[in-house]
Enzyme design. Structure first.
Site, PDB file in Angstrom:
ATOM      1  N   LEU A 243       0.813  -1.219   0.000  1.00 25.52           N
ATOM      2  CA  LEU A 243       0.000   0.000   0.000  1.00 25.52           C
ATOM      3  C   LEU A 243       0.850   1.274   0.000  1.00 25.52           C
ATOM      4  CD1 LEU A 243      -2.664  -1.164   2.608  1.00 25.52           C
ATOM      5  CD2 LEU A 243      -2.757  -1.338   0.116  1.00 25.52           C
TER       6      LEU A 243
ATOM      7  N   GLY B 213      -1.585   6.353  -2.787  1.00 29.36           N
ATOM      8  CA  GLY B 213      -2.683   6.206  -3.752  1.00 29.36           C
ATOM      9  C   GLY B 213      -3.797   5.361  -3.164  1.00 29.36           C
ATOM     10  N   HIS B 214      -3.438   4.217  -2.559  1.00 30.16           N
ATOM     11  CA  HIS B 214      -4.443   3.359  -1.919  1.00 30.16           C
ATOM     12  C   HIS B 214      -5.073   4.087  -0.726  1.00 30.16           C
ATOM     13  CE1 HIS B 214      -1.485   0.278  -3.529  1.00 30.16           C
ATOM     14  NE2 HIS B 214      -2.606  -0.162  -4.066  1.00 30.16           N
TER      15      HIS B 214
ATOM     16  N   GLY C 169      -9.200   3.580  -8.266  1.00 34.98           N
ATOM     17  CA  GLY C 169      -8.369   4.704  -8.686  1.00 34.98           C
ATOM     18  C   GLY C 169      -8.499   4.969 -10.179  1.00 34.98           C
ATOM     19  N   GLU C 170      -8.519   6.251 -10.537  1.00 34.11           N
ATOM     20  CA  GLU C 170      -8.540   6.610 -11.965  1.00 34.11           C
ATOM     21  C   GLU C 170      -7.167   6.382 -12.603  1.00 34.11           C
ATOM     22  OE1 GLU C 170     -10.139  10.552 -12.005  1.00 34.11           O
ATOM     23  OE2 GLU C 170     -12.177   9.840 -11.593  1.00 34.11           O
TER      24      GLU C 170
ATOM     25  N   GLN D  87      -9.602   0.145 -16.407  1.00 35.91           N
ATOM     26  CA  GLN D  87     -10.155  -0.793 -15.408  1.00 35.91           C
ATOM     27  C   GLN D  87     -11.379  -0.178 -14.715  1.00 35.91           C
ATOM     28  OE1 GLN D  87      -7.539  -2.941 -12.515  1.00 35.91           O
ATOM     29  NE2 GLN D  87      -8.298  -1.455 -11.039  1.00 35.91           N
TER      30      GLN D  87
ATOM     31  N   SER E  43       2.679   3.798  -7.671  1.00 35.44           N
ATOM     32  CA  SER E  43       2.371   2.420  -8.055  1.00 35.44           C
ATOM     33  C   SER E  43       3.301   1.490  -7.289  1.00 35.44           C
ATOM     34  CB  SER E  43       2.597   2.246  -9.562  1.00 35.44           C
ATOM     35  OG  SER E  43       2.682   0.877  -9.876  1.00 35.44           O
TER      36      SER E  43
ATOM     37  N   ARG F 279       4.629  -0.962  -8.440  1.00 34.64           N
ATOM     38  CA  ARG F 279       5.706  -1.347  -9.376  1.00 34.64           C
ATOM     39  C   ARG F 279       6.881  -0.373  -9.346  1.00 34.64           C
ATOM     40  NH1 ARG F 279       2.258  -3.095 -14.449  1.00 34.64           N
ATOM     41  NH2 ARG F 279       1.749  -5.179 -13.754  1.00 34.64           N
TER      42      ARG F 279
HETATM   43  P1  AMP Z   1      -3.776  -2.250  -6.858  1.00 32.08           P
HETATM   44  O1  AMP Z   1      -3.353  -2.597  -5.457  1.00 32.08           O
HETATM   45  O2  AMP Z   1      -2.651  -1.828  -7.738  1.00 32.08           O
HETATM   46  O3  AMP Z   1      -4.697  -3.278  -7.473  1.00 32.08           O
HETATM   47  O4  AMP Z   1      -4.668  -0.948  -6.704  1.00 32.08           O
HETATM   48  C1  AMP Z   1      -5.808  -0.933  -5.876  1.00 32.08           C
HETATM   49  C2  AMP Z   1      -6.582   0.317  -6.169  1.00 32.08           C
HETATM   50  O5  AMP Z   1      -5.779   1.464  -5.917  1.00 32.08           O
HETATM   51  C3  AMP Z   1      -7.032   0.399  -7.637  1.00 32.08           C
HETATM   52  O6  AMP Z   1      -8.363   0.893  -7.683  1.00 32.08           O
HETATM   53  C4  AMP Z   1      -6.043   1.383  -8.221  1.00 32.08           C
HETATM   54  O7  AMP Z   1      -6.555   2.095  -9.332  1.00 32.08           O
HETATM   55  C5  AMP Z   1      -5.822   2.318  -7.041  1.00 32.08           C
HETATM   56  N1  AMP Z   1      -4.563   3.048  -7.185  1.00 32.08           N
HETATM   57  C6  AMP Z   1      -3.336   2.512  -7.382  1.00 32.08           C
HETATM   58  N2  AMP Z   1      -2.415   3.491  -7.528  1.00 32.08           N
HETATM   59  C7  AMP Z   1      -3.080   4.671  -7.440  1.00 32.08           C
HETATM   60  C8  AMP Z   1      -2.704   6.041  -7.519  1.00 32.08           C
HETATM   61  N3  AMP Z   1      -1.445   6.409  -7.722  1.00 32.08           N
HETATM   62  N4  AMP Z   1      -3.666   6.978  -7.361  1.00 32.08           N
HETATM   63  C9  AMP Z   1      -4.956   6.621  -7.154  1.00 32.08           C
HETATM   64  N5  AMP Z   1      -5.383   5.347  -7.068  1.00 32.08           N
HETATM   65  C10 AMP Z   1      -4.461   4.387  -7.214  1.00 32.08           C
END
Ligand code: AMP
Length: 259
Positions: A31, A34-35, A145-146, A151, A183, A185
């Site tokens: 996390l 963003g999360h 997240g946008e 997605q 991210s 990544r």
């Molecule tokens: P993930 O853990 O990568 O599957 O992401 C979980 C949620 O967090 C998804 O809805 C992503 O779009 C959102 N998310 C990931 N990175 C960001 C970011 N930098 N800003 C906003 N939302 C994000």
């Protein structure tokens, strides 16, 4: 914060929770802010917030990407406690896929383009796991997240197509101070790649034509998968070495002016 390890425990938690004000944030862990921004929006808008951490194998088209996915559960739990999350759901494969993925959700148009054109079966995996999690939890609102714009649109449209009751809420992209979209990544970038990575955001925000953007990023050493318009957004996926990064910005470019 209650930690929920399987579906029986989840059902017991849901019995005592006010389902009319339950917000849900699905994640794959590792996390970052963003999360946390999604979680903050959920805790502001709902009485209860439940977060899931599940690294969904069916959405990975590259084994290496799945194997290298960061696993930092202890740290994540501390972040979630600080963010006042009520419950954390950590299912495993047999909880989510009792059918061993013999049933899946397949969207046949948008999911074949943009990221879908480069990641075979990716959105089948994403839509299937989101459908399962929404059916299990049945939240009032779910937050996405946008940053993963394609997605987000596919999930919103799926919920409409199947008459599901959850309201899907899109949340703005959270960036590092140099513009790089946060991210999990990013942790895998070398220090040289990390210096270059913000060029993605700077370039797609520049207002140049898409061809010029592609040329500029190639000069910096990016392998550009696509730069394409979707709605009023300019979406990009580009690789630095093995690390695939995506981003998007609102744009004034149109189908006529993009070239
Ligand atoms: P993930 O853990 O990568 O599957 O992401 C979980 C949620 O967090 C998804 O809805 C992503 O779009 C959102 N998310 C990931 N990175 C960001 C970011 N930098 N800003 C906003 N939302 C994000």
């Amino acid at each position: 914060m209650i930690i929920i390890n399987d579906i029986d425990e989840l059902n017991s938690y849901l019995k005592i929770t006010n389902k009319n004000s339950l917000g849900f944030v699905p994640t794959m862990g590792a996390l970052h802010q963003g999360h946390i921004s999604l979680i903050e929006q959920s805790t502001q808008e709902n009485k209860h917030t439940i977060v899931s951490i599940y690294v969904n194998p069916t959405q990975f088209d590259q084994v290496e990407d799945l194997e290298k996915y960061p696993d930092v559960l202890e740290k994540d739990i501390i972040k979630l406690q600080k963010a006042n999350v009520d419950a954390l759901f950590i299912p495993d494969y047999k909880d989510i896929y009792p059918d061993d993925f013999s049933y899946k959700i397949n969207e046949s148009r948008l999911s074949n383009d943009y990221c879908g054109a480069h990641r075979n079966g990716h959105f089948d995996g994403v839509l299937t796991v989101v459908m399962k999690l929404l059916n299990l939890i049945n939240p009032h609102k779910a937050y996405f997240g946008e940053k993963d714009y394609q997605q987000f649109i596919l999930i919103k449209n799926m919920v409409n197509a199947f008459f599901m009751k959850t309201e899907i809420i899109g949340c703005p992209i959270i960036r590092e101070s140099d513009g790089l979209a946060m991210s999990s990544r990013n942790l895998r970038l070398t220090s040289k790649q990390r210096v270059l990575a913000p060029q993605i955001y700077q370039t797609i925000s520049s207002g140049c034509s898409i061809k010029q953007m592609e040329l500029k990023l190639k000069e910096f050493g990016f392998d550009v998968e696509y730069i394409q318009l979707l709605d009023n957004r300019l979406l990009i996926a580009a690789k630095l070495g093995n690390i695939r990064l995506i981003d998007n910005v609102e744009t004034l470019l149109t189908q006529e002016t993009q070239l």
